[in-house]
Design an enzyme around this catalytic site. Structure first.
Site, PDB file in Angstrom:
ATOM      1  N   GLU A 158       0.848  -1.194   0.000  1.00  0.00           N
ATOM      2  CA  GLU A 158       0.000   0.000   0.000  1.00  0.00           C
ATOM      3  C   GLU A 158       0.881   1.240   0.000  1.00  0.00           C
ATOM      4  OE1 GLU A 158      -3.496  -0.116   2.582  1.00  0.00           O
ATOM      5  OE2 GLU A 158      -3.243  -2.271   2.762  1.00  0.00           O
ATOM      6  N   ARG A 167      -1.086   8.855   8.914  1.00  0.00           N
ATOM      7  CA  ARG A 167      -0.915   7.421   9.199  1.00  0.00           C
ATOM      8  C   ARG A 167      -0.485   6.663   7.950  1.00  0.00           C
ATOM      9  NH1 ARG A 167      -4.682   2.809   8.838  1.00  0.00           N
ATOM     10  NH2 ARG A 167      -5.999   4.292   7.772  1.00  0.00           N
TER      11      ARG A 167
HETATM   12  P1  FAD Z   1     -14.300   0.417  15.767  1.00  0.00           P
HETATM   13  O1  FAD Z   1     -14.025  -0.875  15.128  1.00  0.00           O
HETATM   14  O2  FAD Z   1     -14.915   1.494  14.929  1.00  0.00           O
HETATM   15  O3  FAD Z   1     -15.237   0.157  17.019  1.00  0.00           O
HETATM   16  C1  FAD Z   1     -15.782   1.229  17.766  1.00  0.00           C
HETATM   17  C2  FAD Z   1     -16.858   0.675  18.665  1.00  0.00           C
HETATM   18  O4  FAD Z   1     -17.249   1.626  19.637  1.00  0.00           O
HETATM   19  C3  FAD Z   1     -18.137   0.272  17.952  1.00  0.00           C
HETATM   20  O5  FAD Z   1     -18.534  -0.958  18.485  1.00  0.00           O
HETATM   21  C4  FAD Z   1     -19.119   1.378  18.326  1.00  0.00           C
HETATM   22  O6  FAD Z   1     -20.468   1.004  18.262  1.00  0.00           O
HETATM   23  C5  FAD Z   1     -18.670   1.637  19.754  1.00  0.00           C
HETATM   24  N1  FAD Z   1     -19.060   2.928  20.325  1.00  0.00           N
HETATM   25  C6  FAD Z   1     -18.752   4.168  19.880  1.00  0.00           C
HETATM   26  N2  FAD Z   1     -19.239   5.093  20.714  1.00  0.00           N
HETATM   27  C7  FAD Z   1     -19.871   4.442  21.727  1.00  0.00           C
HETATM   28  C8  FAD Z   1     -20.581   4.856  22.890  1.00  0.00           C
HETATM   29  N3  FAD Z   1     -20.757   6.143  23.216  1.00  0.00           N
HETATM   30  N4  FAD Z   1     -21.107   3.913  23.700  1.00  0.00           N
HETATM   31  C9  FAD Z   1     -20.975   2.599  23.407  1.00  0.00           C
HETATM   32  N5  FAD Z   1     -20.313   2.146  22.306  1.00  0.00           N
HETATM   33  C10 FAD Z   1     -19.760   3.064  21.480  1.00  0.00           C
HETATM   34  N6  FAD Z   1      -6.990   0.082   9.117  1.00  0.00           N
HETATM   35  C11 FAD Z   1      -6.000  -0.777   8.800  1.00  0.00           C
HETATM   36  O7  FAD Z   1      -4.999  -0.860   9.533  1.00  0.00           O
HETATM   37  N7  FAD Z   1      -6.095  -1.578   7.704  1.00  0.00           N
HETATM   38  C12 FAD Z   1      -7.156  -1.530   6.856  1.00  0.00           C
HETATM   39  O8  FAD Z   1      -7.213  -2.271   5.885  1.00  0.00           O
HETATM   40  C13 FAD Z   1      -8.198  -0.611   7.142  1.00  0.00           C
HETATM   41  N8  FAD Z   1      -9.274  -0.512   6.328  1.00  0.00           N
HETATM   42  C14 FAD Z   1     -10.306   0.303   6.691  1.00  0.00           C
HETATM   43  C15 FAD Z   1     -11.441   0.350   5.891  1.00  0.00           C
HETATM   44  C16 FAD Z   1     -12.527   1.127   6.254  1.00  0.00           C
HETATM   45  C17 FAD Z   1     -13.756   1.165   5.394  1.00  0.00           C
HETATM   46  C18 FAD Z   1     -12.467   1.896   7.451  1.00  0.00           C
HETATM   47  C19 FAD Z   1     -13.626   2.741   7.871  1.00  0.00           C
HETATM   48  C20 FAD Z   1     -11.324   1.876   8.237  1.00  0.00           C
HETATM   49  C21 FAD Z   1     -10.235   1.080   7.864  1.00  0.00           C
HETATM   50  N9  FAD Z   1      -9.083   1.029   8.649  1.00  0.00           N
HETATM   51  C22 FAD Z   1      -8.075   0.167   8.317  1.00  0.00           C
HETATM   52  C23 FAD Z   1      -9.024   1.696   9.957  1.00  0.00           C
HETATM   53  C24 FAD Z   1      -9.345   0.656  11.042  1.00  0.00           C
HETATM   54  O9  FAD Z   1     -10.323  -0.238  10.560  1.00  0.00           O
HETATM   55  C25 FAD Z   1      -9.848   1.306  12.310  1.00  0.00           C
HETATM   56  O10 FAD Z   1      -9.004   2.348  12.697  1.00  0.00           O
HETATM   57  C26 FAD Z   1      -9.901   0.279  13.454  1.00  0.00           C
HETATM   58  O11 FAD Z   1     -10.648  -0.856  13.057  1.00  0.00           O
HETATM   59  C27 FAD Z   1     -10.512   0.923  14.675  1.00  0.00           C
HETATM   60  O12 FAD Z   1     -10.889  -0.066  15.600  1.00  0.00           O
HETATM   61  P2  FAD Z   1     -11.611   0.387  16.925  1.00  0.00           P
HETATM   62  O13 FAD Z   1     -11.891  -0.841  17.692  1.00  0.00           O
HETATM   63  O14 FAD Z   1     -10.846   1.472  17.547  1.00  0.00           O
HETATM   64  O15 FAD Z   1     -12.992   1.065  16.410  1.00  0.00           O
HETATM   65  C1  SIN Z   2      -7.358   0.460   2.464  1.00  0.00           C
HETATM   66  O1  SIN Z   2      -7.565  -0.748   2.326  1.00  0.00           O
HETATM   67  O2  SIN Z   2      -7.126   1.234   1.537  1.00  0.00           O
HETATM   68  C2  SIN Z   2      -7.434   1.036   3.827  1.00  0.00           C
HETATM   69  C3  SIN Z   2      -6.227   0.685   4.560  1.00  0.00           C
HETATM   70  C4  SIN Z   2      -6.046   1.583   5.728  1.00  0.00           C
HETATM   71  O3  SIN Z   2      -6.784   2.552   5.914  1.00  0.00           O
HETATM   72  O4  SIN Z   2      -5.101   1.338   6.478  1.00  0.00           O
END
Ligand code: FAD
Ligand code: SIN
Length: 514
Positions: free
Chosen positions: A118, A376
């Site tokens: 990437e 990032r």
């Molecule tokens: P999340 O997985 O978003 O979980 C947050 C949780 O908090 C959810 O369950 C939500 O409901 C809960 N929540 C929020 N507020 C409250 C509240 N007030 N009360 C109770 N619950 C609450 N990163 C990579 O490294 N590689 C990738 O390939 C990649 N692809 C991506 C593709 C997409 C489409 C997106 C959107 C992001 C991608 N990212 C990628 C970034 C990465 O997926 C996220 O940064 C990471 O998964 C975040 O994980 P998390 O557990 O912090 O948040």
């Molecule tokens: C992507 O698959 O392009 C997202 C990867 C990332 O946000 O780290």
């Protein structure tokens, strides 16, 4: 899903959020006592389940943590905390092994995992699972472990306040969105794992739950937040009127897909030596320039001639989404435009996920560990989430204690407490005034508009809670972006287009006034 009560009515820890950060923290902290997960929607709703490209880990032949560190530091444009980033890259092998133990099967042929490439990575080092369904594979594996028992879960429970006792976290106040009513859950450790803030912008790759709740909860509890001017805009989100938000993974460009203008010209080589694999901010701004010149709202991603890879086999989820939108990625280009994707900033934490409030932890996208600096590196987020969630869980399991010392130069901010009556108006404001390109006049006007939203009385609803969090986030982001009079990483000011190390080689840290 119901939550079995802890034997003495108190939990060892409460985790807010059920993405990778929340589930991993809960599973690993539960070794030491009962843990409760509160999550405002369904268990698997969040960014984690949508992650496509994969997870970066320097474990392939010829690669090394030192090279991964160098790429991470270069992408972060001078603001990466190198000690934290070293923990990140050196933690990758153990993190991959742990995910495999939890049941994640990374794609590979025979001898070992297959590595994708990437933007801004000088090597192919991105592990993926089920093609472009990496996040879904991770989320499902952890959700299965949770279902096996040991962790209590309350779905449709919106955390609205971190309860403090004597200045330290002692529990969480939450709205029961299913049955109505409010409850307080008690625990000596509270972990914020609430994800990002992409839903603050009109165009985003993020799911609707990404409303900056963790930042709002932490700030209200007196914790420090940092780096909020740094929001990453992913170059390639699907763009067509009426289509739902959907990411078109950068890993496609890693396999040879090419951005083209309306005339079919590949334009990225005019903008950067790495062409289509330039850093995301460079690609997003180049696309904006091409779109403006053509008076178009998108450019095209040509996936018809990848380097020896069938796009439908390698990217089944993207192919299926595009097919449903009437685009056959084997034969036609995909309409794409940039969208808000990832927040580098968040709740300031140390290497154990501790915030500046004793007993309050943060991990995942809601945390600002400092590993990303101003921008990032692709696929470093799942890695950061897993590495630091594990470390926070270990600290909690070992009994917790201590807090991150306050930052010497933290700025006290007194937000207006306004709540926009209309979520779309806030999203438009941030997209137009604090998007890929910003300037002082636009940021000042946006801040005045945000402060003029009414201060409406609290309502016991998810919508009100999210609008309140979004409003605070908007005010903090606009304040940070207006103050930073330079361009660096994902923050681009047209009125200050150069990087200014003399004045700005530092992070902006905010805390609540009073
Ligand atoms: P999340 O997985 O978003 O979980 C947050 C949780 O908090 C959810 O369950 C939500 O409901 C809960 N929540 C929020 N507020 C409250 C509240 N007030 N009360 C109770 N619950 C609450 N990163 C990579 O490294 N590689 C990738 O390939 C990649 N692809 C991506 C593709 C997409 C489409 C997106 C959107 C992001 C991608 N990212 C990628 C970034 C990465 O997926 C996220 O940064 C990471 O998964 C975040 O994980 P998390 O557990 O912090 O948040
Ligand atoms: C992507 O698959 O392009 C997202 C990867 C990332 O946000 O780290």
């Amino acid at each position: 899903m119901g939550a079995p009560p802890a034997a003495d009515g108190r939990y060892h820890a409460i985790v807010i959020g059920s993405g990778l950060a929340g589930l991993l923290t809960a599973l690993e902290a539960s070794a030491a006592g009962p843990v409760l997960v509160l999550t405002k929607a369904g268990l698997e709703e969040g960014a984690t389940g949508q992650a496509q490209g994969g997870i970066a880990a320097a474990i392939g032949p010829g690669d090394s943590p030192a090279q991964h560190l160098a790429d991470t530091v270069a992408a972060g444009a001078g603001l990466v905390d190198e000690a934290m980033a070293r923990i990140l890259v050196e933690g990758a092998p153990a993190c991959i092994r742990a995910l495999e133990r939890y049941g994640v099967a990374f794609d590979g042929a025979g001898a070992g995992p297959a590595f994708g490439r990437e933007g801004a990575h000088r090597r192919a080092r991105v592990l993926h699972a089920r093609g472009d369904r990496t996040g879904a594979a991770i989320e499902a594996a952890l959700a299965q472990r949770i279902a096996d028992g040991g962790v209590a879960v309350r779905e449709r429970a919106l955390a609205t306040e971190v309860v403090l006792e004597g200045g330290r976290a002692a529990g969480v106040r939450a709205l029961d969105l299913a049955e109505g009513g409010e409850r307080v859950f008690e625990a000596p450790a509270v972990a914020l794992a609430t994800g990002g803030a992409g839903a603050a912008f009109s165009h985003t790759t993020n799911p609707p739950v990404a409303t900056a709740d963790g930042i709002a909860l932490a700030f209200a509890a007196g914790a420090e937040v940092a780096d909020l001017e740094f929001c990453q805009f992913h170059p390639t989100a699907f763009r067509r009127a009426g289509a739902p938000p959907f990411l078109i993974s950068e890993a496609l460009r890693g396999e040879g897909a090419v951005l083209r203008d309306a005339a079919g010209r590949a334009f990225m080589a005019d903008h950067h030596e790495l062409a289509d694999l330039a850093p995301r901010d460079v690609v997003a701004r180049a696309m904006l320039a091409e779109m403006r010149a053509a008076g178009a709202d998108h450019v095209r991603l040509d996936c018809t001639a990848l380097d020896g890879v069938d796009p439908v086999e390698r990217f089944p989820a993207i192919a299926a989404f595009c097919r449903a939108q009437g685009v056959d990625i084997r034969r036609e280009p995909v309409p794409v435009a940039p969208a808000a994707h990832y927040l580098m900033g968040g709740v300031r934490t140390d290497d154990h996920g501790r915030t500046t409030v004793p007993g309050l932890y943060a991990c995942g996208e809601t945390a600002a560990t400092g590993v990303h600096g101003a921008n990032r590196l692709a696929s470093n987020s799942l890695l950061e989430t897993a590495v630091f969630a594990s470390r926070a869980a270990a600290h909690i399991a070992a009994g917790g204690g201590g807090a991150l010392p306050r930052h010497a130069r933290a700025i006290a901010v007194a937000p207006g407490g306004s709540v926009p009556p209309d979520r779309a108006a806030l999203q438009r404001l941030l997209w137009e005034r604090a998007g890929i390109e910003r300037d002082g006049a636009g940021l000042r006007a946006a801040l005045a508009e945000a402060r003029a939203w009414p201060v409406s009385p609290p309502e016991p609803s998810r919508d009100w809670g999210e609008r309140r969090a979004l409003a605070l986030f908007a005010e903090l982001l606009l304040t940070a972006a207006l103050a930073r009079e330079e361009s660096r990483g994902a923050h681009f000011r047209t009125d200050f287009p150069e990087r200014d190390d003399a004045r700005w080689l530092r992070r902006q840290v905010f805390r609540r006034a009073g």
